[in-house]
Design an enzyme around this catalytic site. Sequence first.
Site, mmCIF file in Angstrom:
data_model
loop_
_atom_site.group_PDB
_atom_site.id
_atom_site.type_symbol
_atom_site.label_atom_id
_atom_site.label_comp_id
_atom_site.label_asym_id
_atom_site.label_seq_id
_atom_site.Cartn_x
_atom_site.Cartn_y
_atom_site.Cartn_z
ATOM 1 N N HIS A 117 48.708 41.322 34.674
ATOM 2 C CA HIS A 117 49.465 41.211 35.737
ATOM 3 C C HIS A 117 50.900 42.108 35.860
ATOM 4 O O HIS A 117 50.954 42.664 36.903
ATOM 5 C CB HIS A 117 49.913 39.563 35.583
ATOM 6 N N GLU A 118 51.284 42.225 34.530
ATOM 7 C CA GLU A 118 52.377 43.057 34.295
ATOM 8 C C GLU A 118 52.002 44.576 34.957
ATOM 9 O O GLU A 118 53.170 45.168 35.372
ATOM 10 C CB GLU A 118 53.263 42.755 33.091
ATOM 11 N N HIS B 284 51.800 45.216 38.380
ATOM 12 C CA HIS B 284 53.223 45.334 38.962
ATOM 13 C C HIS B 284 53.679 46.736 38.943
ATOM 14 O O HIS B 284 54.086 47.361 39.720
ATOM 15 C CB HIS B 284 54.215 44.481 38.508
ATOM 16 N N GLU C 211 53.641 38.585 43.866
ATOM 17 C CA GLU C 211 53.154 38.121 42.702
ATOM 18 C C GLU C 211 51.575 37.767 43.030
ATOM 19 O O GLU C 211 50.945 37.667 42.084
ATOM 20 C CB GLU C 211 53.783 36.676 42.551
#
Length: 298
Positions: free
Chosen positions: A143-144, A147, A226
Amino acid sequence: MLYQQISQNKQRTVVLLVVFFALLALIGASAGYLLLDNYAMGLVLALVIGVIYATSMIFQSTSLVMSMNNAREVTEKEAPGFFHIVEDMAMVAQIPMPRVFIIEDPSLNAFATGSSPQNAAVAATTGLLEVMNREELEGVIGHEISHIRNYDIRISTIAVALASAVTVISSIGGRMLWYGGGSRRQRDDGDDDVLRIITLLLSLLSLLLAPLVASLIQLAISRQREYLADASSVELTRNPQGMIKALEKLQLSQPMKHPVDDASAALYINEPRKKRSFSSLFSTHPPIEERIERLKNM
């Protein structure tokens, strides 16, 4: 379904950014009309302020952001498991290896920062590293890393900067009007021109409402990124269950011990502060239940 979600989230972000710039132009034109009797000058000044503010925030030091969040940089020797997961996810995403940080905090959380993949960093709390297994950690770090790969930090920073610029311009315009900045227009144009009266009222209304609208748009962009990072994590790991299980654990996490400012709060995978009871429209993060549901529907 996965790639459709990714595409839809990107399209929604583009639409929101276009609306954001339109709002900034509107508030600039309104302030220009009320204070300078010149739409164009106000519009140009507003856009210039927005661009300068966004540029200055984009190039904010990664080390400064980490310091503000009590994060400590670690080496492969200090945290081999965490370091290798970050390394693996970066390799799959085809981005340079980010710097790795740890936050001494029992809550479950993580975030990424950096204006580009070349100067990015990933941080995780000690609580997250202790509680989650490798499958779940891969989901969170994926997820990070997403980003970083998707330039979400840059997009979110632009959104925060534009919201701040709108608020500043509205505040300055309101104060100048309050202290007599618009009196010349009222004296010079003391006719019964209905169109001018309507324009004046609409301009005043835009000055009053623009900060709220800007804040709502900025928060909507944060929530869309998100959702996009969740879907992109699954794309990297090929394991939706890992991300789902991670979110289920994040749902039970306590707030972080140290204070977190608004700009930093938007970076975290999970709301780091005490959950608020008001509408999700005013939240930097979508409800975890909705994030889990979207992943299950892939």
